[in-house]
Design a protein around this motif. Structure first.
Motif, mmCIF file in Angstrom:
data_model
loop_
_atom_site.group_PDB
_atom_site.id
_atom_site.type_symbol
_atom_site.label_atom_id
_atom_site.label_comp_id
_atom_site.label_asym_id
_atom_site.label_seq_id
_atom_site.Cartn_x
_atom_site.Cartn_y
_atom_site.Cartn_z
ATOM 1 N N VAL A 117 0.864 -1.181 0.000
ATOM 2 C CA VAL A 117 0.000 0.000 0.000
ATOM 3 C C VAL A 117 0.901 1.233 0.000
ATOM 4 N N SER A 118 0.646 2.157 -0.895
ATOM 5 C CA SER A 118 1.471 3.361 -0.984
ATOM 6 C C SER A 118 0.902 4.473 -0.109
ATOM 7 N N THR A 119 1.776 5.412 0.248
ATOM 8 C CA THR A 119 1.328 6.589 0.980
ATOM 9 C C THR A 119 0.350 7.398 0.143
ATOM 10 N N GLU A 120 0.570 7.425 -1.167
ATOM 11 C CA GLU A 120 -0.323 8.168 -2.071
ATOM 12 C C GLU A 120 -1.735 7.591 -2.033
ATOM 13 N N ALA A 121 -1.849 6.255 -1.979
ATOM 14 C CA ALA A 121 -3.172 5.632 -1.918
ATOM 15 C C ALA A 121 -3.872 5.975 -0.610
ATOM 16 N N ILE A 122 -3.121 5.996 0.474
ATOM 17 C CA ILE A 122 -3.691 6.383 1.762
ATOM 18 C C ILE A 122 -4.130 7.842 1.721
ATOM 19 N N SER A 123 -3.300 8.698 1.138
ATOM 20 C CA SER A 123 -3.634 10.125 1.027
ATOM 21 C C SER A 123 -4.928 10.332 0.248
ATOM 22 N N SER A 124 -5.102 9.554 -0.810
ATOM 23 C CA SER A 124 -6.296 9.711 -1.653
ATOM 24 C C SER A 124 -7.579 9.320 -0.930
ATOM 25 N N ALA A 125 -7.459 8.494 0.116
ATOM 26 C CA ALA A 125 -8.641 8.039 0.856
ATOM 27 C C ALA A 125 -9.050 9.006 1.970
ATOM 28 N N ILE A 126 -8.222 10.001 2.234
ATOM 29 C CA ILE A 126 -8.522 10.952 3.306
ATOM 30 C C ILE A 126 -9.641 11.892 2.873
ATOM 31 N N ARG A 127 -10.622 12.092 3.757
ATOM 32 C CA ARG A 127 -11.764 12.956 3.489
ATOM 33 C C ARG A 127 -11.735 14.163 4.431
ATOM 34 N N ASN A 144 5.811 -7.641 4.238
ATOM 35 C CA ASN A 144 5.987 -6.296 3.670
ATOM 36 C C ASN A 144 6.003 -5.259 4.789
ATOM 37 N N VAL A 145 6.902 -4.287 4.664
ATOM 38 C CA VAL A 145 7.002 -3.196 5.628
ATOM 39 C C VAL A 145 6.404 -1.944 5.005
ATOM 40 N N PHE A 146 5.559 -1.270 5.755
ATOM 41 C CA PHE A 146 4.889 -0.069 5.258
ATOM 42 C C PHE A 146 5.592 1.181 5.787
ATOM 43 N N ASP A 147 5.535 2.232 5.023
ATOM 44 C CA ASP A 147 6.319 3.438 5.290
ATOM 45 C C ASP A 147 5.613 4.307 6.328
ATOM 46 N N ILE A 148 5.795 3.966 7.603
ATOM 47 C CA ILE A 148 5.110 4.728 8.645
ATOM 48 C C ILE A 148 5.695 6.129 8.795
ATOM 49 N N GLN A 149 6.926 6.335 8.345
ATOM 50 C CA GLN A 149 7.493 7.676 8.433
ATOM 51 C C GLN A 149 6.759 8.636 7.498
ATOM 52 N N SER A 150 6.591 8.225 6.238
ATOM 53 C CA SER A 150 5.921 9.114 5.287
ATOM 54 C C SER A 150 4.439 9.264 5.614
ATOM 55 N N VAL A 151 3.795 8.197 6.083
ATOM 56 C CA VAL A 151 2.383 8.298 6.463
ATOM 57 C C VAL A 151 2.236 9.191 7.697
ATOM 58 N N GLY A 152 3.180 9.093 8.621
ATOM 59 C CA GLY A 152 3.157 9.962 9.786
ATOM 60 C C GLY A 152 3.302 11.425 9.405
ATOM 61 N N LEU A 173 12.531 -3.802 13.947
ATOM 62 C CA LEU A 173 12.800 -2.615 13.148
ATOM 63 C C LEU A 173 12.867 -1.382 14.040
ATOM 64 N N PRO A 174 13.707 -0.415 13.692
ATOM 65 C CA PRO A 174 13.738 0.830 14.475
ATOM 66 C C PRO A 174 12.426 1.594 14.326
ATOM 67 N N ILE A 175 11.931 2.112 15.432
ATOM 68 C CA ILE A 175 10.677 2.862 15.458
ATOM 69 C C ILE A 175 10.894 4.130 16.271
ATOM 70 N N GLU A 176 10.471 5.260 15.725
ATOM 71 C CA GLU A 176 10.476 6.524 16.445
ATOM 72 C C GLU A 176 9.051 7.043 16.525
ATOM 73 N N MET A 177 8.676 7.560 17.676
ATOM 74 C CA MET A 177 7.299 7.999 17.893
ATOM 75 C C MET A 177 6.950 9.315 17.193
ATOM 76 N N LYS A 178 7.892 9.944 16.540
ATOM 77 C CA LYS A 178 7.604 11.219 15.882
ATOM 78 C C LYS A 178 6.431 11.057 14.916
ATOM 79 N N ASN A 179 5.431 11.918 15.064
ATOM 80 C CA ASN A 179 4.218 11.948 14.233
ATOM 81 C C ASN A 179 3.313 10.739 14.444
ATOM 82 N N ILE A 180 3.564 9.931 15.459
ATOM 83 C CA ILE A 180 2.693 8.800 15.791
ATOM 84 C C ILE A 180 1.886 9.155 17.034
ATOM 85 N N SER A 181 0.584 9.020 16.943
ATOM 86 C CA SER A 181 -0.288 9.328 18.084
ATOM 87 C C SER A 181 -0.312 8.185 19.090
ATOM 88 N N ALA A 182 -0.374 6.952 18.599
ATOM 89 C CA ALA A 182 -0.376 5.773 19.463
ATOM 90 C C ALA A 182 0.326 4.634 18.750
#
Length: 368
Positions: A117-127, A144-152, A173-182
């Motif tokens: 799933v691409s970040t662009e596809a997620i962006s297109s679903a935002i209302r 598959n690993v999803f790009d939580i940095q770009s989605v964040g 995998l390394p995880i940083e909470m920046k831009n993550i709510s939970a």
């Protein structure tokens, strides 16, 4: 036995985990329920575990690390705080999907033919009324690993909350909470903790309501549950014995190194997939060429149901794997599958085991 079901739970734990649980069983009382040494020792350990997890995930305040019995409970708590429409994906586990189905008002972004799933596809679903995006960090079916940095970053730009299911990535995998709510995690997979441990880390501006209230060890005459974190989301006695093991698992990861642990397991998963890439009758799933993956390889063998393969592998070869839908029905729907056989590797596996398992799969494929 060769154990390759680490995406469900890690069986081979570092020895320090068992030692910590046994020690806790012999010494811990009830945290926050007494001023004697056993109760205080348990309380100190819980704080040490919060600090260790905060360090691992880049959480500024360890008091925003909240314990829960597993990622399922953590996700239910996190999702309960969302206001408005939700965007999620077909890669999600039922621990995400079912709370969202129960809540309603959502859009599910489909996966492509590789389960991505691409970040662009997620962006297109935002209302305009979207309040949050809920996304797994890594698929428990394909690896598959999803790009939580770009989605964040997308969520931060749009003013949306971002809930991440780190069940398959925490400890790998390394995880940083920046831009993550939970950030929701479970302890019994790659954090090497016991079953019955997990939790969520909260960003500075996200505060869901508790799903339950009750004893907290203080403010006992108040009719309302305490409102300060972590107590606000941790009603009742904590699983201090299990969390002691979780702390030991996190300390093992920190001393060994995330990259070392991931790279070793990833090496075996890629060797396994490469060994089967050209075998007639064997179909592999996911983006196996991606530079970053979790150590999962899912497949089917022509002429066999996935459950038959798992049974034969264990009964004939002593290989433990997982078959079925893996609680990820939409991923299987998208790949047009009723089930798959999942091989999930640990850094405790070996090259010899990996090649033996590949040979066993080849033998089954040849006998179909």
């Amino acid at each position: 036995m060769i154990y390759l079901d680490n995406a469900a739970t890690t069986l081979q734990k570092p020895p320090c985990v068992k030692e910590a649980v046994v020690r806790a069983m012999d010494t811990f009382g009830n945290a926050s329920r007494g001023a004697h040494a056993p109760a205080l020792d348990a309380l100190r350990m819980l704080m040490e575990a919060r600090i260790a997890l905060a360090s691992l995930f880049g959480v500024d305040d360890p008091m925003r690390v909240v314990f829960a019995p597993n990622a399922t409970v953590a996700l239910n708590i996190a999702i309960s705080g969302i206001r408005g429409h939700i965007v999620t994906t077909a890669a999600e586990h039922n621990s995400v999907l079912r709370p969202i189905y129960k809540r309603g008002n959502y859009t599910i972004v489909p996966c492509d033919s590789l389960g991505c799933v691409s970040t662009e596809a997620i962006s297109s679903a935002i209302r305009p009324d979207t309040g949050a995006v809920v996304l797994t960090h890594a698929s428990n079916v394909t690896g598959n690993v999803f790009d939580i940095q770009s989605v964040g970053e997308l969520c931060a730009e749009r003013g949306l909350d971002f809930i991440v299911d780190a069940s398959q990535s925490a400890g790998l995998l390394p995880i940083e909470m920046k831009n993550i709510s939970a950030l929701c995690f479970t302890g019994h997979k790659s954090l090497f903790g016991p079953q019955g441990t997990g939790g969520l880390c909260l960003g500075p501006n996200y505060r869901p309501e508790s799903l339950y209230v009750g004893g907290s060890g203080h403010h006992s005459f108040d009719s309302k549950h305490p409102g300060e974190l972590p107590d606000a989301l941790e009603a009742g006695t904590q699983n201090a014995h299990g969390i002691a093991g979780l702390l030991a698992g996190v300390q093992y990861i920190q001393s060994t190194g995330l990259s070392t642990i991931h790279n070793q397991a990833d090496t075996w998963a890629r060797l396994f997939a490469h060994s089967l890439a050209d075998i007639p009758g064997v179909t592999l799933y996911g983006d196996l060429a991606a530079p970053l993956r979790t150590p999962i390889v899912s497949l089917n063998i022509q002429g066999y149901d996935s459950a038959q393969v798992a049974t034969l592998l264990f009964e004939k070869y002593g290989i433990a794997v997982r078959a079925g839908a893996h609680c990820a029905p939409l991923m299987h729907d998208g790949l047009k599958l009723s089930g798959s056989v999942r091989f999930s590797f640990s850094h405790f596996n070996t090259r010899e085991e990996t090649l033996f398992v590949a040979d066993a799969v080849c033998a089954l494929a040849a006998s179909r």
